[in-house]
Design a protein around this motif. Structure first.
Motif, PDB file in Angstrom:
ATOM      1  N   PHE A 297       0.866  -1.180   0.000  1.00 20.93           N
ATOM      2  CA  PHE A 297       0.000   0.000   0.000  1.00 20.93           C
ATOM      3  C   PHE A 297       0.903   1.231   0.000  1.00 20.93           C
ATOM      4  CE2 PHE A 297      -3.075   2.506   2.963  1.00 20.93           C
ATOM      5  CZ  PHE A 297      -3.505   3.283   1.905  1.00 20.93           C
ATOM      6  N   CYS A 298       0.980   1.871  -1.160  1.00 18.55           N
ATOM      7  CA  CYS A 298       1.858   3.026  -1.316  1.00 18.55           C
ATOM      8  C   CYS A 298       1.038   4.246  -1.686  1.00 18.55           C
ATOM      9  CB  CYS A 298       2.876   2.786  -2.431  1.00 18.55           C
ATOM     10  SG  CYS A 298       3.958   1.388  -2.112  1.00 18.55           S
ATOM     11  N   GLY A 299       1.414   5.372  -1.137  1.00 22.52           N
ATOM     12  CA  GLY A 299       0.767   6.634  -1.482  1.00 22.52           C
ATOM     13  C   GLY A 299       1.823   7.661  -1.823  1.00 22.52           C
ATOM     14  N   PHE A 300       1.499   8.557  -2.724  1.00 19.52           N
ATOM     15  CA  PHE A 300       2.463   9.575  -3.131  1.00 19.52           C
ATOM     16  C   PHE A 300       2.364  10.840  -2.310  1.00 19.52           C
ATOM     17  CE2 PHE A 300       5.180   8.247  -6.400  1.00 19.52           C
ATOM     18  CZ  PHE A 300       4.565   7.148  -6.940  1.00 19.52           C
ATOM     19  N   GLY A 301       1.742  10.791  -1.187  1.00 23.10           N
ATOM     20  CA  GLY A 301       1.702  11.950  -0.317  1.00 23.10           C
ATOM     21  C   GLY A 301       0.468  11.947   0.544  1.00 23.10           C
ATOM     22  N   HIS A 302       0.460  12.860   1.501  1.00 21.51           N
ATOM     23  CA  HIS A 302      -0.686  13.028   2.385  1.00 21.51           C
ATOM     24  C   HIS A 302      -1.292  14.408   2.234  1.00 21.51           C
ATOM     25  CE1 HIS A 302       0.032   9.596   5.465  1.00 21.51           C
ATOM     26  NE2 HIS A 302      -0.817   9.260   4.544  1.00 21.51           N
ATOM     27  N   GLN A 303      -0.991  15.101   1.148  1.00 21.60           N
ATOM     28  CA  GLN A 303      -1.543  16.425   0.938  1.00 21.60           C
ATOM     29  C   GLN A 303      -3.055  16.311   0.749  1.00 21.60           C
ATOM     30  OE1 GLN A 303       0.851  15.000  -0.836  1.00 21.60           O
ATOM     31  NE2 GLN A 303       2.507  16.386  -1.270  1.00 21.60           N
ATOM     32  N   PRO A 304      -3.840  17.035   1.566  1.00 27.25           N
ATOM     33  CA  PRO A 304      -5.291  16.915   1.458  1.00 27.25           C
ATOM     34  C   PRO A 304      -5.876  17.631   0.253  1.00 27.25           C
ATOM     35  CG  PRO A 304      -4.723  18.468   3.185  1.00 27.25           C
ATOM     36  CD  PRO A 304      -3.436  17.881   2.690  1.00 27.25           C
ATOM     37  N   HIS A 305      -5.222  18.698  -0.208  1.00 28.74           N
ATOM     38  CA  HIS A 305      -5.775  19.461  -1.317  1.00 28.74           C
ATOM     39  C   HIS A 305      -4.673  20.119  -2.120  1.00 28.74           C
ATOM     40  CE1 HIS A 305      -4.978  22.909   1.250  1.00 28.74           C
ATOM     41  NE2 HIS A 305      -5.652  22.296   2.203  1.00 28.74           N
ATOM     42  N   LEU A 306      -5.043  20.570  -3.293  1.00 24.54           N
ATOM     43  CA  LEU A 306      -4.141  21.283  -4.185  1.00 24.54           C
ATOM     44  C   LEU A 306      -4.900  22.443  -4.780  1.00 24.54           C
ATOM     45  CD1 LEU A 306      -4.727  20.598  -7.519  1.00 24.54           C
ATOM     46  CD2 LEU A 306      -4.344  18.350  -6.537  1.00 24.54           C
ATOM     47  N   LYS A 307      -4.174  23.379  -5.338  1.00 21.71           N
ATOM     48  CA  LYS A 307      -4.823  24.506  -5.999  1.00 21.71           C
ATOM     49  C   LYS A 307      -4.785  24.248  -7.497  1.00 21.71           C
ATOM     50  CE  LYS A 307      -5.285  29.269  -5.005  1.00 21.71           C
ATOM     51  NZ  LYS A 307      -4.652  30.441  -4.404  1.00 21.71           N
TER      52      LYS A 307
ATOM     53  N   LYS B 101       6.118  13.734  -0.645  1.00 22.81           N
ATOM     54  CA  LYS B 101       6.081  14.617   0.514  1.00 22.81           C
ATOM     55  C   LYS B 101       4.905  14.225   1.401  1.00 22.81           C
ATOM     56  CE  LYS B 101       5.964  18.145  -2.268  1.00 22.81           C
ATOM     57  NZ  LYS B 101       5.809  19.481  -2.786  1.00 22.81           N
ATOM     58  N   PRO B 102       5.039  14.244   2.680  1.00 18.55           N
ATOM     59  CA  PRO B 102       6.099  14.770   3.523  1.00 18.55           C
ATOM     60  C   PRO B 102       7.086  13.720   4.028  1.00 18.55           C
ATOM     61  CG  PRO B 102       4.171  14.436   4.870  1.00 18.55           C
ATOM     62  CD  PRO B 102       3.822  14.003   3.461  1.00 18.55           C
ATOM     63  N   SER B 103       7.229  12.612   3.340  1.00 15.87           N
ATOM     64  CA  SER B 103       8.156  11.564   3.766  1.00 15.87           C
ATOM     65  C   SER B 103       9.589  12.089   3.833  1.00 15.87           C
ATOM     66  CB  SER B 103       8.097  10.387   2.790  1.00 15.87           C
ATOM     67  OG  SER B 103       9.156   9.502   3.017  1.00 15.87           O
ATOM     68  N   PRO B 104      10.293  11.860   4.944  1.00 18.91           N
ATOM     69  CA  PRO B 104      11.695  12.288   5.018  1.00 18.91           C
ATOM     70  C   PRO B 104      12.546  11.703   3.891  1.00 18.91           C
ATOM     71  CG  PRO B 104      10.911  11.689   7.193  1.00 18.91           C
ATOM     72  CD  PRO B 104       9.833  11.297   6.208  1.00 18.91           C
ATOM     73  N   ASP B 105      12.256  10.472   3.489  1.00 19.60           N
ATOM     74  CA  ASP B 105      13.023   9.849   2.406  1.00 19.60           C
ATOM     75  C   ASP B 105      12.930  10.654   1.108  1.00 19.60           C
ATOM     76  OD1 ASP B 105      13.847   7.781   4.040  1.00 19.60           O
ATOM     77  OD2 ASP B 105      12.187   6.473   3.461  1.00 19.60           O
ATOM     78  N   PHE B 106      11.785  11.275   0.868  1.00 15.03           N
ATOM     79  CA  PHE B 106      11.597  12.087  -0.334  1.00 15.03           C
ATOM     80  C   PHE B 106      12.606  13.231  -0.358  1.00 15.03           C
ATOM     81  CE2 PHE B 106       9.748  15.809  -2.377  1.00 15.03           C
ATOM     82  CZ  PHE B 106       9.417  15.308  -3.621  1.00 15.03           C
ATOM     83  N   PHE B 107      12.690  13.973   0.745  1.00 14.40           N
ATOM     84  CA  PHE B 107      13.596  15.118   0.811  1.00 14.40           C
ATOM     85  C   PHE B 107      15.055  14.681   0.799  1.00 14.40           C
ATOM     86  CE2 PHE B 107       9.647  16.600   2.765  1.00 14.40           C
ATOM     87  CZ  PHE B 107       9.410  17.732   2.015  1.00 14.40           C
ATOM     88  N   LEU B 108      15.363  13.656   1.562  1.00  8.63           N
ATOM     89  CA  LEU B 108      16.755  13.211   1.664  1.00  8.63           C
ATOM     90  C   LEU B 108      17.268  12.619   0.359  1.00  8.63           C
ATOM     91  CD1 LEU B 108      16.665  11.790   5.294  1.00  8.63           C
ATOM     92  CD2 LEU B 108      17.461  14.036   4.505  1.00  8.63           C
ATOM     93  N   SER B 109      16.401  11.941  -0.391  1.00  3.92           N
ATOM     94  CA  SER B 109      16.843  11.395  -1.675  1.00  3.92           C
ATOM     95  C   SER B 109      17.109  12.518  -2.674  1.00  3.92           C
ATOM     96  CB  SER B 109      15.842  10.386  -2.225  1.00  3.92           C
ATOM     97  OG  SER B 109      14.631  11.012  -2.554  1.00  3.92           O
ATOM     98  N   ALA B 110      16.318  13.584  -2.628  1.00  5.97           N
ATOM     99  CA  ALA B 110      16.568  14.726  -3.511  1.00  5.97           C
ATOM    100  C   ALA B 110      17.917  15.368  -3.182  1.00  5.97           C
ATOM    101  CB  ALA B 110      15.455  15.754  -3.373  1.00  5.97           C
ATOM    102  N   LEU B 111      18.216  15.466  -1.900  1.00  7.24           N
ATOM    103  CA  LEU B 111      19.491  16.064  -1.498  1.00  7.24           C
ATOM    104  C   LEU B 111      20.677  15.172  -1.852  1.00  7.24           C
ATOM    105  CD1 LEU B 111      18.559  17.554   1.966  1.00  7.24           C
ATOM    106  CD2 LEU B 111      18.895  18.754  -0.202  1.00  7.24           C
TER     107      LEU B 111
END
Length: 181
Positions: free
Chosen positions: A59-69, A99-109
């Motif tokens: 079960f994978c999700g690409f984020g927990h953002q509830p909304h977008l503009k 986002k907001p997974s720490p792995d997302f940010f750290l892999s980009a860095l």
């Protein structure tokens, strides 16, 4: 693609998957980009994923953002709303790949060879962009008052933004002034 929350046993290419999206007339249509409901009145259905999630598939999700503009300036449901529905109904927590997974940010860095403490995240989402980056150990998180920013976002989440700026130009000025110091 039902909020990118496909419960798959194998890792498929989620960007090529599609959800079942039903238009206002009930006619089945192919889903919108990244699981987002767009163009008219549509309802993204998490039901096709639910049996797989409860059968204990990945079960994978690409984020927990509830909304977008959206392009029309209105807020629309984002992937997090559908991930949350599947999470609540199944009693399982997803592996968050974005986002907001720490792995997302750290892999980009990692690709930039930038130590987290030296990095600055600039975003319009106080929770997923800014607080997520700060929780991952980035040195600063700037919230811009553009995009999906709403008044009060700067105090709504913990950790709070390092600074709140009007736009990307102001964010660049903030970063340059700190680098010069």
């Amino acid at each position: 693609m039902v909020a990118q929350a496909w419960a798959r046993a194998a890792s498929a290419r989620p960007s090529r998957s599609r959800s079942r999206v039903f238009g206002a007339g009930g006619r089945k249509q192919q889903g919108g980009r990244r699981g987002r409901c767009r163009r008219g009145i549509r309802l993204c259905q998490p039901q096709p994923c639910f049996p797989r999630v409860i059968r204990r598939c990945r079960f994978c999700g690409f984020g927990h953002q509830p909304h977008l503009k959206d392009a029309d300036g209105q807020l629309s449901l984002d992937t997090g709303a559908f991930v949350a529905a599947l999470e609540f109904a199944s009693g399982r927590s997803p592996v968050v790949l974005g986002k907001p997974s720490p792995d997302f940010f750290l892999s980009a860095l990692g690709g930039l060879r930038c130590p987290p403490a030296d990095a600055v995240m600039v975003g319009d989402d106080a929770e997923s962009d800014v607080a997520g980056a700060l929780r991952a150990g980035l040195g600063a998180g700037l919230l811009v008052r553009t995009g999906k920013y709403r008044p009060g976002d700067e105090t709504r989440f913990d950790p709070a933004p390092t600074a709140v700026v009007d736009d990307l130009a102001a964010a660049a000025d903030w970063i340059i002034s700190r680098a010069a110091a």
